[in-house]
Design an enzyme around this catalytic site. Sequence first.
Site, short mmCIF file in Angstrom:
data_model
loop_
_atom_site.label_atom_id
_atom_site.label_comp_id
_atom_site.label_asym_id
_atom_site.label_seq_id
_atom_site.Cartn_x
_atom_site.Cartn_y
_atom_site.Cartn_z
N ARG A 174 0.83 -1.21 0.00
CA ARG A 174 0.00 0.00 0.00
C ARG A 174 0.87 1.26 0.00
O ARG A 174 0.57 2.25 0.68
CB ARG A 174 -0.95 0.02 1.21
CG ARG A 174 -1.90 -1.14 1.28
CD ARG A 174 -2.88 -1.18 0.11
NE ARG A 174 -3.64 -2.41 0.18
CZ ARG A 174 -3.24 -3.57 -0.36
NH1 ARG A 174 -2.11 -3.63 -1.04
NH2 ARG A 174 -3.98 -4.65 -0.25
N SER A 258 -11.39 -0.44 3.56
CA SER A 258 -10.54 -0.79 4.70
C SER A 258 -9.88 0.48 5.23
O SER A 258 -9.08 1.11 4.54
CB SER A 258 -9.47 -1.80 4.26
OG SER A 258 -10.08 -2.99 3.80
N GLU A 368 -5.39 4.06 6.12
CA GLU A 368 -5.14 3.93 4.67
C GLU A 368 -5.62 5.15 3.90
O GLU A 368 -4.97 5.56 2.94
CB GLU A 368 -5.84 2.66 4.14
CG GLU A 368 -5.54 2.39 2.69
CD GLU A 368 -5.94 0.99 2.26
OE1 GLU A 368 -6.28 0.82 1.08
OE2 GLU A 368 -5.93 0.08 3.10
#
Length: 376
Positions: A174, A258, A368
């Site tokens: 990520r 998420s 995130e």
Amino acid sequence: MTVPPVPSHRMRGTGSFADMTTIGVGGPVSTVVNATSEAEIIDAVAQADAEGAPLIVIGGGSNILASDEPFDGVVVRDARTEITPLMDDGCGGGQMRITAGTPWDDAVVFAIEHGWMGIEALSGIPGSVGAAPVQNIGAYGQELAETLASVRVYDRAEERTRTLFLSDMKFGYRDSILKRSMGEFGASPRWVVLSVDLHMRRATLSRPVSYVQLANKLDIELGKRAPSADVRAAVLELRRSKGMVLDDSDRDTYSLGSFFTNPVLTEKEAEHLPVSAPRFGVAKHDAVNQIGSAAPTIEGQVKSSAAWLIDHAGFPAGYNMPGPAALSTKHCLALTNRGEASAEDVAALAREVRDGVEEKFGVRLAPEPVVVGLDI
């Protein structure tokens, strides 16, 4: 070949972050530019930078949590939705160029319909193609880095367009060189994504399935392949069961997906987790584009599950109901707007969950989404 339909992409007005994001919170924006060409995007970004105005380039709005306060800056939205095949042959595989504003899932459908393998497990991820390389999006055992060939960008520092190749992207879990340039250049990267080129193998079967839950859903052994259209259908069903496919009638999908990334730990740090805590390898992406195959893992690093840690720290699905902001009733990793939430409601819940996990397990989760004007 039958390809399951593209999930609906929630679209609202253009005057506030609440209108432009999938979680539906955030304050008014002073200037919104809906660009319909590459030149318009570059002009809007360059002008904002020249004036010293705060800048956010937004796609599907599925990865931004913005403050309720007015944003005295410029939001640029890429309205282009174009997919152009560049190559399609048995030896070289398939390659396509996708404008940054294109919904990501459109690219997945295009690849499957053309018999190209490598992104089928990334079905149903909301947001735009331009955001995909920033986050190195991934799901169910696949990551964008495994099929990316290059990214055309506008370089805000050098005030010119250029092409970044796979070796330039410095992909991680990520993470990318684009994401790491945020902060110094505000809430958007130094390099504004204009288009993305993907390179895939020709195959109607998927890449070997490496995710246990997906293999079980397909009723195949781990490491086996299945028709890509079947993999897509299974992934969409799994994502819907977790509230991760946008649905206007389902408040569980008024989220940013998420909210926390899975923590990457050293092997020594992972020893302090309970034996039952999930442990996975961390993919290593280098200059070699391993088209259609998983990247090797990084020695000495362990990735655990943020969802497992959250649940076992005392924050199950549905936590904080009936509050205005609560964990999804389907999946504890998603923070949702139940209808009247403010951005601060969401941020407060995020801080509570983060601090609870750290107190219980000694692991500090990282958000995130891009967070604008809030303390998390």
